[in-house]
Design an enzyme around this catalytic site. Structure first.
Site, mmCIF file in Angstrom:
data_model
loop_
_atom_site.group_PDB
_atom_site.id
_atom_site.type_symbol
_atom_site.label_atom_id
_atom_site.label_comp_id
_atom_site.label_asym_id
_atom_site.label_seq_id
_atom_site.Cartn_x
_atom_site.Cartn_y
_atom_site.Cartn_z
ATOM 1 N N LYS A 115 7.064 -7.501 -2.220
ATOM 2 C CA LYS A 115 7.342 -6.868 -3.646
ATOM 3 C C LYS A 115 7.715 -7.900 -4.747
ATOM 4 C CE LYS A 115 8.260 -2.747 -6.193
ATOM 5 N NZ LYS A 115 8.412 -1.335 -6.299
ATOM 6 N N LYS A 198 -7.233 -1.598 3.063
ATOM 7 C CA LYS A 198 -6.764 -0.449 3.750
ATOM 8 C C LYS A 198 -6.832 0.914 2.682
ATOM 9 C CE LYS A 198 -3.285 1.365 6.860
ATOM 10 N NZ LYS A 198 -1.722 1.087 7.511
ATOM 11 N N LYS A 201 -2.893 6.119 -0.355
ATOM 12 C CA LYS A 201 -2.517 6.941 -1.348
ATOM 13 C C LYS A 201 -2.195 6.514 -2.752
ATOM 14 C CE LYS A 201 0.649 8.687 1.554
ATOM 15 N NZ LYS A 201 1.874 9.450 1.959
#
Length: 335
Positions: A115, A198, A201
């Site tokens: 991140k 992948k 969500k």
């Protein structure tokens, strides 16, 4: 009486619905494991706070995730299914473990590093930095023997092992040192529109994600529109044919069949028949889960009651561990 070994795992309430990767990669395996392990499954809502959340939406997503756990086969009478924040010992043990973790050790965790590399230091909160210590607390509170995780979470379990061993060596044995169990490769499901990424969500587009609570017609349409290739043959080749390979993995996982047998069945038949049959497999698998989840959500008071009972069971184990830890580190008990 033989005591079954213990297992811990959990998922964040980060969407209104779980997706098929969560179902195949976690729920299908959890419902098997709960038969032979003393299982603790948590909706890890404290972890979700590392990202901005609307409070009302977080509460709703937490309920919806718990309902889908149960609908997907987790039995609250057999396993302990609870909401993480309902057991305060998680946050309390996190602090103790944070004091045992080096700053450099925390910054080396891949999730934090990724991140920072992508968005800069200001985008990564201190909460994200100490996220692995909370995950370690989740696991260690229950004297966990095994932790079923994806490959991307293995590093966090390794840190958990290090912290357990460090504490035990410094203060005396308080924790079982857990073992990671990497979930089966069938758990890695890719986006239908971008089969090299992948399924997630948090995907940018909804078109490539199969949601557990989607209307069946929407699910079927997404499968029929899934990216394949121009070759026209149904065969597994992860590098050359990622789209078709992804669909084969889904088919095999939900039917229990071997991929070569599926390849043989569709030899010479093209993608149309294959996708149509796969859509039927997925819809038939999801239908009873969707129906059960929506029924649970229609009675939130009963769902909350089940979660409260299970949180009480979790607290008995967690509080005993925490009390032992507090004694060992020298904290004065309240009179």
């Amino acid at each position: 009486m033989v005591t079954r070994p213990r297992l811990y795992s959990g998922m964040q309430p980060s969407a209104d619905s779980l997706q098929i990767g969560n179902y195949i990669g976690a729920l299908m395996q959890w419902r098997e494991l709960q038969q032979s392990y003393q299982a603790f499954f948590s909706v890890v809502d404290l972890h979700a706070l590392t990202q901005p959340n609307d409070p009302a939406e977080l509460r709703e997503k937490t309920r919806r995730t718990a309902a889908q756990y149960i609908a997907g086969g987790i039995e609250p009478s057999r396993a302990t299914l609870y909401v993480q924040s309902h057991v305060p010992a998680h946050a309390e043990l996190q602090w103790i473990l944070t004091t045992l973790t080096g700053e450099g050790e925390a910054r080396r965790m891949t999730q934090y590093k990724d991140k920072v590399a992508r968005y800069g230091k200001d985008a990564a909160s201190v909460g994200l930095l100490v996220y692995p210590m909370l995950m370690a607390a989740d696991i260690l509170l229950y004297q966990t023997d095994i932790v079923p995780v994806g490959e991307d979470q293995k590093q966090h379990v390794e840190l958990t092992r290090d912290l357990a061993e460090r504490f035990n060596a410094r203060y005396g044995r308080a924790f079982t040192v857990p073992m990671p169990v990497i979930q089966r490769e069938t758990g890695r499901i890719y986006d239908l529109q971008n089969p090299t990424a992948k399924m997630s969500k948090s995907a940018e587009s909804d078109a490539g994600v199969l949601w557990l609570l989607d209307d069946p017609a929407v699910t079927a349409k997404k499968i029929m529109r899934a990216v394949t290739d121009s070759e026209g043959s149904v065969r597994y080749d992860r590098q050359a044919k990622p789209g078709v390979s992804n669909l084969l993995v889904i088919y095999a996982a939900l039917t229990g069949r071997q991929i070569p047998a599926i390849e043989d069945e569709y030899a010479g038949r093209g993608y149309g028949d294959f996708k149509k049959d796969l859509a039927e497999v997925v819809v038939n698998e999801f239908a009873p889960v969707r129906e059960r989840a929506l029924a649970l959500l229609a009675d939130p008071a009963e769902l909350d009651r089940v979660l409260a009972v299970n949180a009480g069971r979790a607290e008995e184990v967690a509080n005993a561990t925490l009390a032992d830890v507090y004694d060992k580190v020298g904290l004065l008990r309240r009179a």
